[in-house]
Each structure stands twice: as C-alpha cells, then as structure tokens.
Design an enzyme around this catalytic site. Structure first.
Site, PDB file in Angstrom:
ATOM      1  N   HIS A 139       0.824  -1.209   0.000  1.00  0.00           N
ATOM      2  CA  HIS A 139       0.000   0.000   0.000  1.00  0.00           C
ATOM      3  C   HIS A 139       0.862   1.264   0.000  1.00  0.00           C
ATOM      4  O   HIS A 139       0.580   2.225  -0.703  1.00  0.00           O
ATOM      5  CB  HIS A 139      -0.900   0.011   1.236  1.00  0.00           C
ATOM      6  CG  HIS A 139      -1.947  -1.060   1.219  1.00  0.00           C
ATOM      7  ND1 HIS A 139      -2.782  -1.307   2.279  1.00  0.00           N
ATOM      8  CD2 HIS A 139      -2.295  -1.952   0.271  1.00  0.00           C
ATOM      9  CE1 HIS A 139      -3.591  -2.295   1.982  1.00  0.00           C
ATOM     10  NE2 HIS A 139      -3.314  -2.709   0.779  1.00  0.00           N
ATOM     11  N   ASP A 191       5.249 -12.470 -19.503  1.00  0.00           N
ATOM     12  CA  ASP A 191       4.955 -13.886 -19.303  1.00  0.00           C
ATOM     13  C   ASP A 191       5.390 -14.722 -20.501  1.00  0.00           C
ATOM     14  O   ASP A 191       5.860 -15.848 -20.338  1.00  0.00           O
ATOM     15  CB  ASP A 191       3.459 -14.093 -19.045  1.00  0.00           C
ATOM     16  CG  ASP A 191       3.107 -13.976 -17.568  1.00  0.00           C
ATOM     17  OD1 ASP A 191       4.000 -14.225 -16.733  1.00  0.00           O
ATOM     18  OD2 ASP A 191       1.964 -13.643 -17.252  1.00  0.00           O
TER      19      ASP A 191
END
Length: 756
Positions: free
Chosen positions: A368, A635
C-alpha cells in the site's frame, strides 16, 4: 502436567516486579528470576542467555550445571538459542536434539532434558538475549506457556537494560559505525532520484515500565488511546485530499477497518490482564504480529500485517503521550526518510515539499505504501539490508530509485557523478516533455501508437504529462490488490467510469482480472498449494471457474462504458474456447442490462492477450473472432524459455532480443496482419528503446508501456526510419548474429536512432 494459567503468568510478573524493585545486584536478580519462572511453569530448567560482546552467554540458570554460567557461549545462529536470537523467533520442541540446529554443550549437563522452549528477549526490535525452559519429559509446551514466556521476556528486557547488561558490542558497534561512504542496494519500488538528509521515521517508543500497578487504570488508558486513534483515522479518511474515489480511499478504508478491529483490542486487553502496562501490552501484541509477519510468505497478507503494525505504532505513541514522529515534528530540510516499513497513512502525514525520498528495510512492489508513494511522486527503494545499521541520523544520502541504489555519506566524486546524472535526467525529461504534443511518427512517415500501462485512477493523469496516445493496458486487478475485501460491483464501476472520464477521448483497454497464482488474494484462495503459481490457477482460468467474479466485473465495465465504445481484453488465453467462454459471459451481462432497459456501450471491442505460446498454434482459429491482439512479453518470455524472470539466476540469462523471441513475435504479427487484426506489444520489453526498436522492426505498430518509458520510446520512434529497419531485421533473423543485442545497437548507432 498442567501449564500455567493466565493468572499464574500474572503471578510471575508480580514476582519479577519485586525482584526488580530489590537492591540486589544484576546477577542475583537474574538468579532469582530463573527460579521464579521455573517454579511457576513447573519446569526443571530455566535459563537466561544474554548477548554479550556479540555472543550469547549463559548468564543465569536453574537446572543446568552452575559451572556452565558465564562459560557456555553461543554465536548468533549457533544452536537452538542462537537460532532464536538470530531469527527473533520462538522454538517449541518436544525433542530438542531433533532440530537441525541443535548444538550439544557437555558442560551444561543438558543431556538429561528432552523438551525445549525458548523465546527471544527483545529490546529496540533486536534480540538481546534468550529465555529458555527445558524438561526431562518429551513434550511440546502449551500455547499459554509460550505466551507466558514471551510476556516475561518483555519484562526481562527492561530489567536487563536498566542493569546495564545489554550487549556492550552493540554500543561499540554504534560508536564504530563507519563514517566513510557506503553504497547500499535495494529493490526499485518508485523510480526517481533524490538528495536529502537521513531522517528516521522513529515510530517506536522505548517502553520504560512493563509491569502494571493498577490494571484497571491501564485498561482505561488503552480505551482512551483507541478512541483518539480512531478519531484521527476517521478525520484522515474523510479529509478532502484523501476522500476522493480511487485507490487512496480504498487503502485508507482498509486502514480504518483495522483501527476498529475488536480482535486486536481484545488481545491487548488480555495482555493487560496478565499484568502488563498499557504500553507493554500494545508492544507485546505487536511483537506477536511481527513474528507472524516473518512466517508469512504471501506478500498481500504481509501487507495487511504491516498495516496493523503501523496502527500499533500510532496507538503506542498516543498512549505514551509521545507523538514525536518525524512527520509530527516537521521536516526542516530536504529529507530522505528511513524506516523499517511504513503504513500508507504514516507516509501521507509527511510534508511533500520536504520529503524527497524513502528507504525501507522491507517493502514490496504491491505494498500500500508503494502505491501511495508512486501517487505522491516520491522515489522509493525497499529491502535495503541493515539500513538502520549503515545509516546515521543526519547523514547525507543520494537516492537513485532508477538503479535501486542509495549512496550514504557520499564522497565528492560520487556526489559529482550523481549531480551530473540528475542534471542529465532532468535535461532528458525536458527534452521528452517537448515530444509530449508531437505524434509518434517515424522519419519515413509511419504513424505508430505509443500507449501506456495503468492500474490506478491516479495513473491516468500520466496521459497528459507524457503525451501517451492511449491506455493500452489497464490492470483491473490493482483495485483488488489494495482492498482488504472483494471490491463490490459499485466500487468497480466507479473506478472504471472515473478512468474513462479522465482519459476523455483517448482509448482505454481494460484487461479483466489477472489474479491468482503469484498474485493471490487473501479473500480469494484456492484449496491447493501451487508449486508453479505463474503457470497455475490464475487470470482467465480463475475467472472462468469463478464465473460470478467475472460476471460482476463484466457488469461493472458495461455500466461504466454506457453510451461509449469500450475495449475489453482477456488475459492468459491458452485456447480459443477460453476466449469464447469469456466473451459469452460478458455478452450475457450485456443482454441482462438491455432486458432491463439499461444503457450499455454502443460498441464493445474484444481482445486477447497472447502470453501462452500454445495460443500461437491456434491463432488462425482465434483471429477471426477478436478485434485486437496484445502480446504480453513478460509472461511470454518466461513461458518460452521455461525460466522464471524473478529468479535471480535466470533474470538476465534469457534476452528479450533473443532470435527465439523475435522470430516468435514476427510469426504472430504476420498471421495477425493476414487476418486484419491489429496487434500490440505490452510489457517491459516495449518500454526499453532498443527492444522497442526491435519490435517496430518486426512489424509492431502499437506499444503499451510504463508511463516513464513513453518519452524515451517516442524519441526513438521519431528518430527511426522504419522501412530501413524492417529490411535489416529480416536480414538479421534470416541469419542471426551471435550477439543480436550488439548488432541492433550498432545499427541504431550507425543510423542515429535515439536509444539512449
């Protein structure tokens, strides 16, 4: 055999309180302490080891050979005691010799004892000793017994510190800390460069008194502190600056949820019941939280624990009446903040005019506080080892977030080089800013699209500052990653609409959820542990299995795009049927809205991400069904090479400019062109000018990259003759050179292409 109850733990503290108040010497006090603990726990052995001159020395014992006192010594990490001190963790063993770190010391006579339990004695977040109990009977100690030991260890830390028994080596190390310059490496969290003076966040309060005189008075103090803390958090979450829709609000709402957590306050009350002061009770629960954090592998769960740790620091400051964090005292000059970790609310308290950078001992890309720092534009690096040992308060620091480096007490040459790089970076940014309003047109007149990736509402502002043509990839999972619970449809819809409104007339491609596997959510878990999460139950696979999740997101996207043209892209498509199933789910929601006379998008463009190499073999079946295709280079690279790019030994081994990657992409581009389907490249590959040049040479006309890369890549495009590059790439791929990267760099240099 029964272990101690909560009341007997309180009796131990009462006995310790009397010992601490006595006029006995330190050794005599500790001799009494081990006997009190052994009697209360009905344990045949109780020993205290203290960190002295860098080693753990047996300082007091009942049950072991008294001749071993001040003779038996263990290095940090040596034996069970050394392991506890090194890891600041608990060991609870029914058979001590079964542990791989067991180290036999014949002078102690401990061969008679089987069971072993030990806890660290912690002071200023470091172990200054170990408290251990042993018994001849093989058994594990009960949780309540371990709790009692940990509580007692906290009180012992006060006794040891007051008696001047804390490690002399640590004081010597403080005095001998290098005054010469140092270079520390860390994880790049928020890019940027900054110069400033080291200021420690200092959220910790040194607890002076641990044993309570009046338990009810301590309980009242905690209740009062909780009320004040909750008022502060409520005021922060409702402030105009942080109350707008978006990720800030969701992060602070998560923070607020912890502030009102009854379980947390109950645990603190239980610690007070055992006889601790309010401060010691908060610290006791906080220590337990920190130990749990060390055991958690999931970064998202770790982040939740860090939020709770952040709040505990705030509560501790309130209850002690010492509110002097660096933020509350005010920053007097340009500052680089140094901390073990920070909560998002703590970072938001700092003066942004003075706060130039942040260095964390912990931290992660999805934390955060990282999200908030990125929105604030504050460079940040994390996972800097021994940062608080290597940096003194007031040291001059040079923070290079682009490289993940901090220079401590820099030499004149280092400072000069840093300033030169900073000046060049500022000059380069100014030059890139000049390209902001210019189109991405090559020297031979070909118009390319340079889009940016985003995942948060605030990221959209970079469209204006960078001059990006579009948002080619909006990662919808970010909203899920910063939320403590599954975001409701209304919250998703508000975010998507806010993004579309902010983007104005520029295209936004929303990628449906890419969660699961290595981006696991604590509130959305698989029952099975995955050995290879990147290739596991994630992205579209998860969404199709959890169709309610995808239906909710589809409705949110359709409602947000009502009356507009929208773009929806499905991640990690492996076979055409997966695309068909995903599209059918969205269309089902569209029909549901139409049946209820709800306004829907006037056009939906459907796309797929090619990340799984298998999809390339059925592209001829998929391409007639889709409106656009995006190649996910991150990926795709690891799947093609069967190499995890996050693995330190493999990250640099497989080059994006390998002929295998380039030939694969060229084949995909050619097939897409035959079907009239536009194809884009997403990911880090396209954000590097030389790699982006290679992609353009393969026929890619659309790139979606990080906002910081838009300027450099646009500069490259405008200096490039695309037709000449296409011909050169064909020649290179027909007969690849030994070093494709060097060959492309040479060509760029010869043709004056701006690759930096």
């Amino acid at each position: 055999m029964l272990g101690p109850s909560a009341s007997s733990a309180r009796e131990i503290l009462t006995g310790l309180h009397e010992v601490m108040a006595s006029r006995s010497g330190a050794q005599a006090k500790l001799n009494k302490v081990v006997k009190i603990i052994a009697d209360a726990m009905r344990s045949e052995v109780c020993s205290i080891y203290l960190l002295r001159d860098g080693v753990l020395e047996l300082y007091a014992t009942v049950g072991l050979n008294q001749n071993a006192v001040h003779v038996t010594k263990l290095a940090m990490g040596e034996g069970l005691v050394g392991t506890i001190a090194r890891d600041v963790s608990v060991l609870n063993l029914d058979e001590a010799t079964s542990h791989p770190e067991f180290a036999y010391r014949p002078e102690t006579g401990e061969e008679l004892y089987h069971s072993f339990a030990g806890v660290p004695i912690v002071r200023r977040e470091r172990a200054i000793g170990v408290l251990a109990v042993q018994h001849a009977e093989p058994r594990r100690y009960d949780d309540v017994e371990i709790e009692a030991l940990q509580t007692v260890a906290m009180v012992l830390a006060e006794l040891i510190a007051n008696a001047g028994l804390a490690d002399r080596a640590s004081a010597a190390a403080e005095a001998a800390r290098e005054v010469s310059s140092a270079r520390l490496m860390g994880l790049k969290l928020v890019l940027g460069m900054a110069r400033g003076i080291a200021v420690f966040h200092q959220p910790r309060i040194l607890i002076e008194h641990t044993v309570a005189e009046d338990i009810e008075a301590e309980r009242h103090r905690v209740y009062s502190a909780f009320r004040k803390m909750r008022e502060q958090i409520d005021a922060m979450t409702s402030a105009p600056e942080f109350g707008t829709a978006g990720e800030h609000q969701e992060i602070l709402e998560t923070y607020k949820m912890f502030a009102y957590d009854e379980g947390w306050s109950r645990r603190i009350n239980e610690a007070i019941d055992s006889g601790l002061t309010a401060e010691a009770a908060i610290e006791r629960v906080q220590q337990r939280t920190r130990m749990r954090m060390r055991e958690i592998d999931d970064p998202l769960l770790q982040e939740r624990m860090h939020d709770l740790d952040d709040l505990a620091n705030r509560l501790l400051r309130i209850v002690s009446g010492r509110l002097g964090t660096a933020a509350q005292m005010g920053l007097q000059q340009d500052t680089i903040l140094v901390a073990r970790n920070l909560g998002p609310a703590e970072l938001l308290e700092y003066d942004r005019r003075r706060l130039k950078g942040v260095i964390l001992e912990e931290g992660s890309l999805t934390a955060h506080v990282t999200i908030v720092a990125r929105a604030m534009g504050v460079p940040m690096i994390g996972r800097v080892r021994a940062v608080r040992q290597m940096i003194n308060e007031g040291d001059e620091l040079l923070l290079d977030g682009d490289e993940g480096v901090v220079h401590v007490r820099p030499s004149a040459p280092t400072s000069g080089a840093f300033d030169a790089k900073l000046l060049a970076r500022q000059k380069q940014r100014a030059e890139f800013a000049a390209f902001k309003s210019l189109p991405s047109i090559t020297k031979d007149g070909e118009r390319l699209t340079i889009a940016m990736n985003a995942g948060l509402r605030d990221d959209v502002e970079a469209l204006e500052t960078t001059g990006a043509d579009a948002i080619g990839l909006f990662r919808t999972e970010f909203q899920f990653l910063v939320s403590a619970t599954l975001p409701r449809r209304e919250a998703q819809q508000r975010l998507y609409k806010a993004v579309l409104d902010a983007a104005d007339d520029k295209l936004v491609v929303f990628r449906t959820l890419d969660i699961g596997g290595d981006k696991a959510l604590p509130y959305l878990r698989s029952d099975d542990d995955e050995e290879n999460p990147a290739m596991g139950w994630r992205a579209l696979r998860l969404s199709l299995d959890r169709s309610a999740l995808m239906k909710t997101q589809a409705r949110a996207l359709l409602e947000a795009g009502a009356g507009r043209e929208i773009y929806i892209m499905f991640p990690m498509v492996s076979e055409p049927w997966e695309f068909d199933a995903a599209k059918a789910l969205v269309e089902e929601q569209r029909e549901w809205l139409i049946a209820r006379k709800k306004l829907t998008p006037h056009k939906i463009n459907y796309g797929a991400m090619l990340e799984v190499p298998a999809l390339a073999e059925t592209l001829d079946l998929l391409l007639p069904k889709i409106d656009f295709l995006s190649i996910g280079t991150n990926d795709l690279t690891q799947f093609l090479f069967a190499a995890d790019r996050s693995h330190p030994k493999l990250a640099e081994r497989y080059d994006w400019l390998s002929p295998a990657i380039l030939r694969f992409i060229r084949r995909v581009v050619r097939l897409a062109r035959e079907h009239g389907v536009p194809v884009a490249a997403c990911g880090e590959m396209g954000g590097r000018p030389l790699e982006a040049m290679a992609l353009v040479g393969l026929g890619i006309r659309r790139l979606s990259i990080t906002p910081a890369a838009v300027g450099p890549v646009k500069a490259m495009v405008r200096s490039l003759d695309r037709s000449a590059l296409l011909a050169h790439m064909e020649a290179l791929l027909a007969k690849p050179p030994d070093d494709m990267r060097a060959a492309l760099a040479d060509w760029a240099d010869e043709n004056r292409v701006a690759i930096g």
